[in-house]
Design an enzyme around this catalytic site. Structure first.
Site, mmCIF file in Angstrom:
data_model
loop_
_atom_site.group_PDB
_atom_site.id
_atom_site.type_symbol
_atom_site.label_atom_id
_atom_site.label_comp_id
_atom_site.label_asym_id
_atom_site.label_seq_id
_atom_site.Cartn_x
_atom_site.Cartn_y
_atom_site.Cartn_z
ATOM 1 N N ARG A 1 0.611 -1.293 -0.159
ATOM 2 C CA ARG A 1 -0.162 -0.088 -0.020
ATOM 3 C C ARG A 1 0.908 1.064 -0.071
ATOM 4 O O ARG A 1 0.615 2.282 -0.739
ATOM 5 C CB ARG A 1 -0.906 -0.058 1.237
ATOM 6 C CG ARG A 1 -2.074 -0.938 0.871
ATOM 7 C CD ARG A 1 -3.147 -0.898 2.228
ATOM 8 N NE ARG A 1 -4.287 -1.736 1.719
ATOM 9 C CZ ARG A 1 -5.270 -2.196 2.703
ATOM 10 N NH1 ARG A 1 -4.853 -2.110 3.940
ATOM 11 N NH2 ARG A 1 -6.117 -2.816 2.342
ATOM 12 N N LYS B 1 -17.619 -15.906 5.102
ATOM 13 C CA LYS B 1 -19.039 -16.127 5.274
ATOM 14 C C LYS B 1 -19.748 -15.779 3.719
ATOM 15 O O LYS B 1 -19.344 -14.916 3.235
ATOM 16 C CB LYS B 1 -19.226 -15.235 6.351
ATOM 17 C CG LYS B 1 -19.020 -15.632 7.783
ATOM 18 C CD LYS B 1 -19.253 -14.700 8.783
ATOM 19 C CE LYS B 1 -18.792 -14.977 10.089
ATOM 20 N NZ LYS B 1 -19.211 -14.177 11.259
ATOM 21 N N GLY C 1 -12.793 -3.886 0.694
ATOM 22 C CA GLY C 1 -14.171 -3.560 1.215
ATOM 23 C C GLY C 1 -14.741 -2.447 0.204
ATOM 24 O O GLY C 1 -15.937 -2.673 -0.325
#
Length: 398
Positions: A37, A205, A379
């Protein structure tokens, strides 16, 4: 949306420019274990510095609770940033206090400074607009222009991402622009998505990925599902999954998705079933129809890797988000490695969707250059693909 090129065209010699970067790197104590990053924002910082700007970089790191916490200090990042830029970095020991004001005031043209962790101030993440705005006012007072090159944070309505942009002339950095260009292609908005279009999803999930599955399923030719989330789909197919990760309340949803997909969702056919969640566990590769009741699946098996690789072979566009297993444990890294290597062989546009997938690429020693694009924001990427408005992007567009 104005860009970094627009700002450079205006002229930045001697101007103080705040660059919101995403320097949220993994740390082992004070040691940075992946500087990807930091490297990603270097082109923007170099362009501004070489044009004579006084560059003030701001970022978060981890999740401190609105107050200084030494284990989340950006000081190690300042040192690494200086090494990569080949010049000393002035480091402010606070965000908007005496040190920040002194450091920014003392910068000469071309100098670069880094503020301490933005989340050491409660105003950065506050849901109270007045508190967040007050912190944004203090940040904005340090500079004359704002560049957002922190794609990994644009889905957050935080002071340094959303509110500061409303207070200053604001511009999108090259990293943010590239990420948006890639996502437009993946959503089909530009009408030029090359087919076959294959999406590979992993992670823990189904509930975390449900919205993106719903958004992408009508647009893709195949959806390959691995990782912990595959066991809820396997349960929906009627398989017993032993002690594997299972979201019982999502089984009916997965069954409905399988019905609607009409064969376009591809699931593993074998898994590595282990006695416990440990690198030292005993384990065997078993068909998905024979997972023992006392074992849990921690990776997809070799037959599944072959199945996924076969599906990926003709692809012209690939989006991958989420590992195929617990790649951090050496015995259970084979599935992620195998699928990642299959993606590198695709003759088309391949995108690694940030987060754990990007970490897996580097942890497993794969070449970044073998992929078309590695996102810096898992995200943010998923929320864009879901069709959500990203506050940081919306602020830049105003």
């Amino acid at each position: 949306m104005k860009t970094l090129d627009d700002l450079l065209a205006e002229g930045v010699e001697g101007r103080r420019v705040l660059v919101r970067a995403d320097l949220n790197v993994p740390l082992d104590g004070k040691t940075i274990t992946d500087d990807g990053r930091i490297r990603a924002v270097l082109p923007t910082l170099r362009a501004l510095s070489e044009a004579g700007a006084r560059v003030i970089v701001a970022s978060h790191l981890g999740r401190p609770k609105g107050a200084p916490d030494p284990k989340y200090s950006l000081e190690p990042v300042a040192q690494r940033l200086g090494e990569l830029l080949g010049r000393p970095i002035a480091f402010a020991t606070d965000t908007v206090g005496e040190s920040a004001r002194s450091v920014t005031a003392s910068l000469a043209s071309g100098d670069v400074a880094l503020l301490e962790n933005l989340r050491f101030n409660a105003g950065e993440t506050s849901k109270d607009e007045a508190e967040r705005g007050a912190f944004a006012d203090e940040l904005a007072a340090l500079v004359e222009a704002y560049v957002d090159d922190a794609f990994g944070a644009v889905h957050r309505k935080h002071a340094s991402v959303y509110d500061v942009a409303q207070r200053l002339p604001h511009f999108a950095g090259g990293l943010v622009l590239r990420e948006l260009e890639v996502l437009v292609k993946l959503t089909g908005q530009a009408g030029d998505t090359a087919r076959p279009y294959i999406v590979v999803l992993g992670g823990s999930k189904v509930s975390d990925k449900l919205a993106v599955i719903e958004a992408l399923l009508p647009k893709v030719d195949k959806l390959l599902v691995g990782g912990g989330m595959c066991f809820t789909f396997l349960k929906a197919q009627g398989h017993e999954v032993g002690k594997s990760l299972l979201e019982a309340d999502m089984v009916d949803t997965c069954r409905d998705l399988l019905d609607r997909a009409a064969g376009r969702i591809v699931l593993p056919v074998d898994v590595a079933a282990a006695s416990e969640f440990s690198a030292d566990a005993s384990w065997d590769v078993v068909p998905v129809s024979e997972i023992p009741a006392d074992r849990l699946g921690l990776d997809i098996g070799p037959a599944s890797v072959s199945l996924f690789a076969e599906a990926l072979a003709p692809a012209k566009t690939v989006f991958w988000n989420g590992p195929m297993g617990v790649f951090e444990l050496a015995p259970f890294a084979s599935g992620t490695r195998g699928v990642a290597e299959a993606i590198t062989k695709v003759d088309g546009f391949t995108v690694v969707g940030g987060g754990d997938s990007a970490a897996a690429v580097r942890t497993l020693g794969l070449d970044d250059a073998a992929f078309g694009h590695i996102s810096t924001g898992g995200g943010a990427s998923l929320e864009y693909l879901e069709g959500k408005t990203l506050p940081g992007v919306a602020a830049l567009e105003q």
